[in-house]
Design a protein around this motif. Structure first.
Motif, PDB file in Angstrom:
ATOM      1  N   ARG A  18      19.536  38.870   0.276  1.00 58.21           N
ATOM      2  CA  ARG A  18      19.951  39.897   1.180  1.00 58.21           C
ATOM      3  C   ARG A  18      19.441  39.607   2.534  1.00 58.21           C
ATOM      4  O   ARG A  18      18.170  39.529   2.560  1.00 58.21           O
ATOM      5  CB  ARG A  18      19.730  41.436   0.642  1.00 58.21           C
ATOM      6  N   LEU A  19      20.265  39.333   3.565  1.00 58.90           N
ATOM      7  CA  LEU A  19      19.890  39.369   4.990  1.00 58.90           C
ATOM      8  C   LEU A  19      20.006  40.580   5.588  1.00 58.90           C
ATOM      9  O   LEU A  19      20.893  41.273   5.226  1.00 58.90           O
ATOM     10  CB  LEU A  19      20.517  37.947   5.499  1.00 58.90           C
ATOM     11  N   SER A  20      19.149  40.968   6.561  1.00 58.47           N
ATOM     12  CA  SER A  20      19.332  41.895   7.485  1.00 58.47           C
ATOM     13  C   SER A  20      19.120  41.590   8.848  1.00 58.47           C
ATOM     14  O   SER A  20      18.307  40.645   9.308  1.00 58.47           O
ATOM     15  CB  SER A  20      18.043  42.917   7.129  1.00 58.47           C
ATOM     16  N   CYS A  21      19.572  42.439   9.699  1.00 61.77           N
ATOM     17  CA  CYS A  21      19.870  42.295  11.087  1.00 61.77           C
ATOM     18  C   CYS A  21      19.702  43.670  11.752  1.00 61.77           C
ATOM     19  O   CYS A  21      20.243  44.585  11.385  1.00 61.77           O
ATOM     20  CB  CYS A  21      21.028  41.418  11.480  1.00 61.77           C
ATOM     21  N   ALA A  22      18.778  43.643  12.962  1.00 65.06           N
ATOM     22  CA  ALA A  22      18.375  45.011  13.438  1.00 65.06           C
ATOM     23  C   ALA A  22      18.246  44.478  15.008  1.00 65.06           C
ATOM     24  O   ALA A  22      17.642  43.575  15.191  1.00 65.06           O
ATOM     25  CB  ALA A  22      17.348  45.771  12.881  1.00 65.06           C
ATOM     26  N   PRO A  23      18.614  45.562  15.897  1.00 67.51           N
ATOM     27  CA  PRO A  23      19.273  46.987  15.601  1.00 67.51           C
ATOM     28  C   PRO A  23      20.826  46.548  15.738  1.00 67.51           C
ATOM     29  O   PRO A  23      21.450  45.683  16.339  1.00 67.51           O
ATOM     30  CB  PRO A  23      18.802  47.698  16.681  1.00 67.51           C
ATOM     31  N   SER A  24      21.402  47.500  14.968  1.00 71.64           N
ATOM     32  CA  SER A  24      22.929  47.223  14.690  1.00 71.64           C
ATOM     33  C   SER A  24      23.295  47.804  16.188  1.00 71.64           C
ATOM     34  O   SER A  24      22.757  48.724  16.663  1.00 71.64           O
ATOM     35  CB  SER A  24      23.485  47.956  13.431  1.00 71.64           C
ATOM     36  N   GLN A  25      24.487  47.521  16.514  1.00 67.48           N
ATOM     37  CA  GLN A  25      25.054  47.857  17.690  1.00 67.48           C
ATOM     38  C   GLN A  25      26.525  48.403  17.408  1.00 67.48           C
ATOM     39  O   GLN A  25      27.686  47.944  16.942  1.00 67.48           O
ATOM     40  CB  GLN A  25      25.334  46.600  18.637  1.00 67.48           C
ATOM     41  N   ARG A  26      26.608  50.052  17.318  1.00 69.06           N
ATOM     42  CA  ARG A  26      27.509  50.611  16.788  1.00 69.06           C
ATOM     43  C   ARG A  26      28.878  50.807  17.683  1.00 69.06           C
ATOM     44  O   ARG A  26      29.942  50.720  17.141  1.00 69.06           O
ATOM     45  CB  ARG A  26      27.244  52.158  16.743  1.00 69.06           C
ATOM     46  N   SER A  27      28.669  50.159  18.810  1.00 67.38           N
ATOM     47  CA  SER A  27      29.918  49.900  19.902  1.00 67.38           C
ATOM     48  C   SER A  27      30.362  48.686  19.677  1.00 67.38           C
ATOM     49  O   SER A  27      31.557  48.397  20.438  1.00 67.38           O
ATOM     50  CB  SER A  27      29.492  50.317  21.177  1.00 67.38           C
ATOM     51  N   LEU A  28      29.906  47.696  19.008  1.00 65.07           N
ATOM     52  CA  LEU A  28      30.277  46.183  18.810  1.00 65.07           C
ATOM     53  C   LEU A  28      30.463  45.697  17.475  1.00 65.07           C
ATOM     54  O   LEU A  28      30.026  46.521  16.669  1.00 65.07           O
ATOM     55  CB  LEU A  28      29.132  45.373  19.444  1.00 65.07           C
ATOM     56  N   THR A  29      31.209  44.938  17.688  1.00 65.75           N
ATOM     57  CA  THR A  29      31.364  44.047  16.167  1.00 65.75           C
ATOM     58  C   THR A  29      30.216  43.317  16.107  1.00 65.75           C
ATOM     59  O   THR A  29      29.434  42.591  16.964  1.00 65.75           O
ATOM     60  CB  THR A  29      32.772  43.057  16.293  1.00 65.75           C
ATOM     61  N   MET A  30      29.876  43.387  14.871  1.00 63.55           N
ATOM     62  CA  MET A  30      28.457  42.502  14.452  1.00 63.55           C
ATOM     63  C   MET A  30      28.987  41.522  13.396  1.00 63.55           C
ATOM     64  O   MET A  30      29.699  41.529  12.449  1.00 63.55           O
ATOM     65  CB  MET A  30      27.455  43.134  14.095  1.00 63.55           C
ATOM     66  N   ALA A  31      28.312  40.166  13.412  1.00 61.57           N
ATOM     67  CA  ALA A  31      28.794  39.274  12.789  1.00 61.57           C
ATOM     68  C   ALA A  31      27.580  38.375  12.355  1.00 61.57           C
ATOM     69  O   ALA A  31      26.470  38.373  12.643  1.00 61.57           O
ATOM     70  CB  ALA A  31      29.759  38.195  13.416  1.00 61.57           C
ATOM     71  N   TRP A  32      27.850  37.758  11.260  1.00 61.95           N
ATOM     72  CA  TRP A  32      26.920  36.513  10.648  1.00 61.95           C
ATOM     73  C   TRP A  32      27.472  35.174  10.809  1.00 61.95           C
ATOM     74  O   TRP A  32      28.609  34.879  10.446  1.00 61.95           O
ATOM     75  CB  TRP A  32      26.653  36.787   9.198  1.00 61.95           C
ATOM     76  N   PHE A  33      26.863  34.243  11.461  1.00 68.07           N
ATOM     77  CA  PHE A  33      27.260  32.774  11.600  1.00 68.07           C
ATOM     78  C   PHE A  33      26.163  32.115  10.721  1.00 68.07           C
ATOM     79  O   PHE A  33      25.004  32.587  10.676  1.00 68.07           O
ATOM     80  CB  PHE A  33      27.506  32.309  12.891  1.00 68.07           C
ATOM     81  N   ARG A  34      26.374  30.851  10.442  1.00 67.97           N
ATOM     82  CA  ARG A  34      25.344  30.071   9.785  1.00 67.97           C
ATOM     83  C   ARG A  34      25.405  28.556  10.435  1.00 67.97           C
ATOM     84  O   ARG A  34      26.639  28.181  11.027  1.00 67.97           O
ATOM     85  CB  ARG A  34      25.358  29.944   8.321  1.00 67.97           C
ATOM     86  N   GLN A  35      24.453  27.597  10.395  1.00 70.98           N
ATOM     87  CA  GLN A  35      24.441  26.481  11.027  1.00 70.98           C
ATOM     88  C   GLN A  35      23.578  25.790  10.095  1.00 70.98           C
ATOM     89  O   GLN A  35      22.483  25.635   9.826  1.00 70.98           O
ATOM     90  CB  GLN A  35      24.023  26.247  12.115  1.00 70.98           C
TER      91      GLN A  35
END
Length: 121
Positions: A18-35
């Motif tokens: 399980r990955l987490s990301c903070a802080p979330s931006q409620r007004s924006l779309t949030m995404a995960w990318f990988r490389q």
């Protein structure tokens, strides 16, 4: 906005992480990318500000789940049935992506530093 991704590590094939990301931006779309090494950055999953709409790359659909936790001000990526080909540095991002461009890295303005996921026995 400085995003912070965490939760990466070494996991065996078939395992979960399980990955987490903070802080979330409620007004924006949030995404995960990988490389992955030697490859271009690719879209993994996205979630709208409301949390009501989620989107996935075909090769993770049914295995990964992206979600928002507004109480903790984070987004998460629950990864299951992991495969060696999921090995990559995973990045979280935020931006005003429209439907036709949400899989494009250029649609996102804010990025986290990345967290390494290694799937190996």
């Amino acid at each position: 906005v400085q995003l912070q991704a965490s939760g990466g590590g070494l996991v065996q094939p078939g395992g979960s992480l399980r990955l987490s990301c903070a802080p979330s931006q409620r007004s924006l779309t949030m995404a995960w990318f990988r490389q992955a090494p030697g490859k271009e950055r690719e879209f993994v999953a996205a979630i709208r500000g409301s949390g009501s709409n989620t989107y996935y790359a075909d090769d993770v659909k049914g295995r990964f789940v992206v979600s928002r936790d507004n109480a903790r001000n984070t987004i998460s990526l629950q990864m299951s049935s992991l495969k060696p080909e999921d090995t990559a540095v995973y990045y979280c991002a935020a931006g005003r992506a429209i439907l036709s461009t949400l899989t494009m890295a250029g649609s996102y303005v804010y990025w986290g530093q990345g967290t390494l996921v290694t799937v190996s026995s």
